[in-house]
Design a protein around this motif. Sequence first.
Motif, PDB file in Angstrom:
ATOM      1  N   SER A  12       0.804  -1.218   0.000  1.00  0.00           N
ATOM      2  CA  SER A  12       0.000   0.000   0.000  1.00  0.00           C
ATOM      3  C   SER A  12       0.838   1.269   0.000  1.00  0.00           C
ATOM      4  N   VAL A  16      -0.290   5.384  -0.653  1.00  0.00           N
ATOM      5  CA  VAL A  16      -0.430   6.195   0.557  1.00  0.00           C
ATOM      6  C   VAL A  16       0.497   7.399   0.498  1.00  0.00           C
ATOM      7  N   LEU A  79       1.690   1.130   8.298  1.00  0.00           N
ATOM      8  CA  LEU A  79       1.087   0.373   7.198  1.00  0.00           C
ATOM      9  C   LEU A  79       1.000  -1.125   7.438  1.00  0.00           C
ATOM     10  N   ASP A 196     -13.029  -1.195   2.522  1.00  0.00           N
ATOM     11  CA  ASP A 196     -12.271  -0.106   3.127  1.00  0.00           C
ATOM     12  C   ASP A 196     -13.257   0.802   3.840  1.00  0.00           C
ATOM     13  N   ASN A 251      -9.706  -1.753   7.317  1.00  0.00           N
ATOM     14  CA  ASN A 251     -10.367  -2.617   6.337  1.00  0.00           C
ATOM     15  C   ASN A 251     -10.854  -3.899   6.973  1.00  0.00           C
ATOM     16  N   PHE A 270      -4.550   0.555   6.811  1.00  0.00           N
ATOM     17  CA  PHE A 270      -4.922   0.544   5.402  1.00  0.00           C
ATOM     18  C   PHE A 270      -4.831  -0.879   4.854  1.00  0.00           C
ATOM     19  N   SER A 271      -5.722  -1.214   3.936  1.00  0.00           N
ATOM     20  CA  SER A 271      -5.615  -2.490   3.237  1.00  0.00           C
ATOM     21  C   SER A 271      -4.468  -2.430   2.239  1.00  0.00           C
ATOM     22  N   ALA A 272      -3.954  -3.597   1.861  1.00  0.00           N
ATOM     23  CA  ALA A 272      -2.931  -3.647   0.816  1.00  0.00           C
ATOM     24  C   ALA A 272      -3.471  -3.100  -0.499  1.00  0.00           C
ATOM     25  N   VAL A 274      -5.689  -0.530  -0.847  1.00  0.00           N
ATOM     26  CA  VAL A 274      -6.352   0.769  -0.688  1.00  0.00           C
ATOM     27  C   VAL A 274      -6.281   1.592  -1.975  1.00  0.00           C
ATOM     28  N   ALA A 275      -5.281   1.323  -2.811  1.00  0.00           N
ATOM     29  CA  ALA A 275      -5.181   2.039  -4.091  1.00  0.00           C
ATOM     30  C   ALA A 275      -6.418   1.821  -4.949  1.00  0.00           C
ATOM     31  N   ARG A 311      -3.870  -4.921 -10.440  1.00  0.00           N
ATOM     32  CA  ARG A 311      -2.579  -4.445  -9.922  1.00  0.00           C
ATOM     33  C   ARG A 311      -1.471  -4.922 -10.843  1.00  0.00           C
TER      34      ARG A 311
END
Length: 325
Positions: A12, A16, A79, A196, A251, A270-272, A274-275, A311
Motif C-alpha cells: 500500500s 499512501v 502500514l 475499506d 479494512n 490501510f488495506s494492501a 487501498v489504491a 494491480r
Amino acid sequence: MRCLVTAIGSMSAEAVIVAVSRHPGATVVGCNIHPPEWSAAARLVDRFHQVPSARDTPAYISRLLEICASEQISHIIALTDPEVDALSGERRRFEDQNVRLCIPSTPAIRLARDKLALYRCFSGHPRIHPIPTAELGWELPPGFPYPLLAKPRHGRSREGHIVIPDASALAFWRSRLGRDAYVLQPLLQGEVFVSDVVRELDDSLSIAMTRRELLRTPNGAGMTVKMEPGHECDALAREAAGTIGLHGCVNLEFLVVDGAPLLMDVNPRFSAGVAFSLMAGYDMVANHLRCFGAGGTIDPVIRAPDAVYVRGMVEYPSGTSHATP
C-alpha cells in the motif's frame, strides 16, 4: 504537516505516500527495515530512514522516536500490523513528543487483532456473523466440520495457516502448536470481499467501499478486484467498525459463502489494496488524516464505478522512476 509513513516496502506504500504528499504543505518522511535502494517507494518520499523490525519493539520504538525528534514529525501512518501493534503499546511516548499516531485506540486494535475475541464479540450479533472460531486446545463445538483451518490467534496475511483434514491430524497439531496461540475454524469455500472503511471517532460519519477479490496472492493481497457499489458488506463493515470502536481508515474482510457474508478478518490499518478505492474515486488517505485532526470532517461516500481494477508491477533501476519497456 510532517508525516512519517512506516514500512514503505509494503504493497500500500506508494498509493499512501502519493496521497499524503498532496496534502497542502506536507513533508513525507519514509522508513523501512531495508535500505532505500531496495524500496520502490523510497523515490517518492522527501527523506528516508532505515529502522529495525517492529517485532523488535524496544529498538523500533526508540528509533522512531529519534526520527520524530530530528524530522519534527507531527503524524505517523503505520502500514503493517506489527507496527500498529508496537505503536499502540507506546502511545504515550509519542504523545509526549506531540506526535499524532494515526491508528485506532489501543483497545480497538487489540480486539481487531485477536481472532478469538473478535468471534466472541460478534457471535451473538443479529446482523454481523463471524466465521465460527474455537480455541485449539478446546473440544470442538458440535457441528464443527472437517477439514479445519488452524490460524495464529493474532496472525496476519495467512502466515502460519495449517489445514487439518481429520481428527488424527488435529491431535498431531495440538501436541505441537501453542494451544493458546492458535484458533480453529471450518475450512470454508467462498468469495472474498474487502471493505475499506473510514470512521470518525464519535461515529458522526463513516463510509465504506467494497470490492470483490477476483485474484489474490497466496498471502491474501488482491491483484484483480471488482468494485461492488452498494454491496451489503458496506453497511456490515461500517457497523462492525463502529461496534469495535475503530477510528480512521481500516479494512474488513468478508467471506461470502452461499450468498451470506461472514466476517473473516479486521485489519486496523490501510488495506494492501487501498489504491483500488483511491482509483474508484474516494481519497481514503486524506480522509484518514482528517480523522486525526488534519483538516475538517471526512467526505461523504461516493458511488464507486462498477469496474474491474488490476494491480501491475514495473521494473526500473534503483533510485529512478523510469519503468522498463
